[in-house]
Design a protein around this motif. Structure first.
Motif, PDB file in Angstrom:
ATOM      1  N   TRP A   1       0.822  -1.203   0.000  1.00 38.28           N
ATOM      2  CA  TRP A   1       0.000   0.000   0.000  1.00 38.28           C
ATOM      3  C   TRP A   1       0.861   1.261   0.000  1.00 38.28           C
ATOM      4  N   ALA A   2       1.946   1.247   0.774  1.00 36.28           N
ATOM      5  CA  ALA A   2       2.831   2.414   0.809  1.00 36.28           C
ATOM      6  C   ALA A   2       3.468   2.642  -0.549  1.00 36.28           C
ATOM      7  N   ALA A   3       3.785   1.552  -1.256  1.00 37.45           N
ATOM      8  CA  ALA A   3       4.380   1.674  -2.591  1.00 37.45           C
ATOM      9  C   ALA A   3       3.376   2.257  -3.580  1.00 37.45           C
ATOM     10  N   ASP A   4       2.101   1.899  -3.431  1.00 36.08           N
ATOM     11  CA  ASP A   4       1.065   2.363  -4.361  1.00 36.08           C
ATOM     12  C   ASP A   4       0.454   3.710  -3.969  1.00 36.08           C
ATOM     13  N   ARG A   5       0.277   3.926  -2.666  1.00 41.08           N
ATOM     14  CA  ARG A   5      -0.461   5.094  -2.203  1.00 41.08           C
ATOM     15  C   ARG A   5       0.390   6.117  -1.454  1.00 41.08           C
ATOM     16  N   GLY A   6       1.597   5.678  -1.023  1.00 39.54           N
ATOM     17  CA  GLY A   6       2.383   6.521  -0.136  1.00 39.54           C
ATOM     18  C   GLY A   6       2.005   6.259   1.311  1.00 39.54           C
TER      19      GLY A   6
ATOM     20  N   LEU B   1       9.516  -2.726  -1.405  1.00 36.09           N
ATOM     21  CA  LEU B   1      10.345  -1.990  -0.451  1.00 36.09           C
ATOM     22  C   LEU B   1      11.207  -0.960  -1.168  1.00 36.09           C
ATOM     23  N   ILE B   2      11.763  -1.327  -2.302  1.00 33.96           N
ATOM     24  CA  ILE B   2      12.577  -0.389  -3.084  1.00 33.96           C
ATOM     25  C   ILE B   2      11.730   0.779  -3.554  1.00 33.96           C
ATOM     26  N   ARG B   3      10.521   0.482  -4.045  1.00 34.39           N
ATOM     27  CA  ARG B   3       9.640   1.553  -4.534  1.00 34.39           C
ATOM     28  C   ARG B   3       9.288   2.537  -3.420  1.00 34.39           C
ATOM     29  N   VAL B   4       9.023   2.004  -2.247  1.00 33.71           N
ATOM     30  CA  VAL B   4       8.682   2.870  -1.122  1.00 33.71           C
ATOM     31  C   VAL B   4       9.856   3.774  -0.759  1.00 33.71           C
ATOM     32  N   LEU B   5      11.038   3.204  -0.646  1.00 33.36           N
ATOM     33  CA  LEU B   5      12.212   3.978  -0.257  1.00 33.36           C
ATOM     34  C   LEU B   5      12.559   5.039  -1.297  1.00 33.36           C
ATOM     35  N   GLU B   6      12.273   4.747  -2.565  1.00 35.47           N
ATOM     36  CA  GLU B   6      12.574   5.704  -3.630  1.00 35.47           C
ATOM     37  C   GLU B   6      11.633   6.905  -3.615  1.00 35.47           C
ATOM     38  N   HIS B   7      10.390   6.703  -3.155  1.00 33.21           N
ATOM     39  CA  HIS B   7       9.379   7.752  -3.265  1.00 33.21           C
ATOM     40  C   HIS B   7       8.905   8.321  -1.935  1.00 33.21           C
ATOM     41  N   GLU B   8       9.493   7.848  -0.824  1.00 31.33           N
ATOM     42  CA  GLU B   8       9.046   8.322   0.488  1.00 31.33           C
ATOM     43  C   GLU B   8      10.225   8.885   1.292  1.00 31.33           C
ATOM     44  N   PRO B   9      10.543  10.157   1.145  1.00 31.00           N
ATOM     45  CA  PRO B   9      11.626  10.776   1.934  1.00 31.00           C
ATOM     46  C   PRO B   9      11.420  10.611   3.434  1.00 31.00           C
ATOM     47  N   ARG B  10      10.159  10.639   3.847  1.00 32.78           N
ATOM     48  CA  ARG B  10       9.850  10.481   5.273  1.00 32.78           C
ATOM     49  C   ARG B  10      10.313   9.128   5.787  1.00 32.78           C
ATOM     50  N   LEU B  11      10.158   8.100   4.969  1.00 30.58           N
ATOM     51  CA  LEU B  11      10.570   6.767   5.382  1.00 30.58           C
ATOM     52  C   LEU B  11      12.094   6.653   5.404  1.00 30.58           C
TER      53      LEU B  11
END
Length: 212
Positions: free
Chosen positions: A27-32, A111-121
């Motif tokens: 969900w984080a990868a798709d929605r943030g 996990l890679i997608r999330v880390l690439e698009h979520e500076p907060r994470l």
């Protein structure tokens, strides 16, 4: 030492943690991270909010895969009692901690997608790393102090360990740098090697460079 097989209750707990982790990550990868709530995540997995907090301290930790109840005291004890080279034993502890996270190949892309698009994470991960480094430095200082205790190691009694022992800091920063490099390599799309194999190669390369 052989570990006993998990009980049915433990198997159910492992499965629940995996569902929470994988759903949160997808969900984080798709929605943030801001695109869903913990309540929505719990409803999807079929658990209560209270149950969620039995597994993870936060939504960020669920996405990364950092469990709330992570007891590595046995690894700490083994490290403190270790007789091998300090850096080798410290890296072995890091590898075994990674292996306990049980990050499977099918989880890596999200996990890679999330880390690439979520500076907060990413900021959250940096904070966790800094906290882990501080704990590891203290652990190495304890091991060095044990080695230099006149009652435990008379041959090294002339040397004492200061609270800011540069050896402890250097060892943790060296192994930490190797571990972070291994993580990036492990997540590479074309990688087929295990985390342990990659870590061993990195340490061998570092040792050769330092000896040159």
């Amino acid at each position: 030492m052989t570990e006993s097989a998990p009980t049915l209750r433990e198997q159910k707990s492992i499965a629940t943690a995996r569902r929470l982790r994988m759903t949160a990550r997808a969900w984080a990868a798709d929605r943030g991270l801001a695109g869903f709530t913990i309540e929505e995540l719990c409803a999807e997995v079929g658990v209560s909010r209270r149950t969620f907090f039995n597994y993870f301290a936060s939504k960020e930790n669920a996405v990364i895969g950092i469990p709330l109840k992570s007891d590595d005291s046995d690894l700490d004890d083994e490290f403190l009692a270790g007789t091998g080279p300090l850096v080798d034993d410290l890296l072995e502890r890091a590898v075994r901690r990674w292996e306990r996270l049980e990050i499977s190949g099918d989880e890596v892309p999200d996990l890679i997608r999330v880390l690439e698009h979520e500076p907060r994470l990413v900021t959250h991960v940096v904070g966790l790393v800094e906290e882990s480094d501080r704990d590891d430095i203290e652990l190495v200082e304890r091991r060095l102090s044990i080695r230099h205790d006149p009652d435990r190691a008379p041959d090294l009694a002339a040397t004492t360990t200061s609270p800011d022992d540069v050896r402890a800091v250097t060892a943790v920063h060296l192994v930490g740098g190797l571990v972070r490099a291994v993580g990036a390599q492990f997540f590479a799309p074309d990688n087929t090697a295990t985390y342990r194999t990659l870590a061993g190669r990195r340490l061998a390369t570092a040792r050769a460079l330092l000896a040159d």
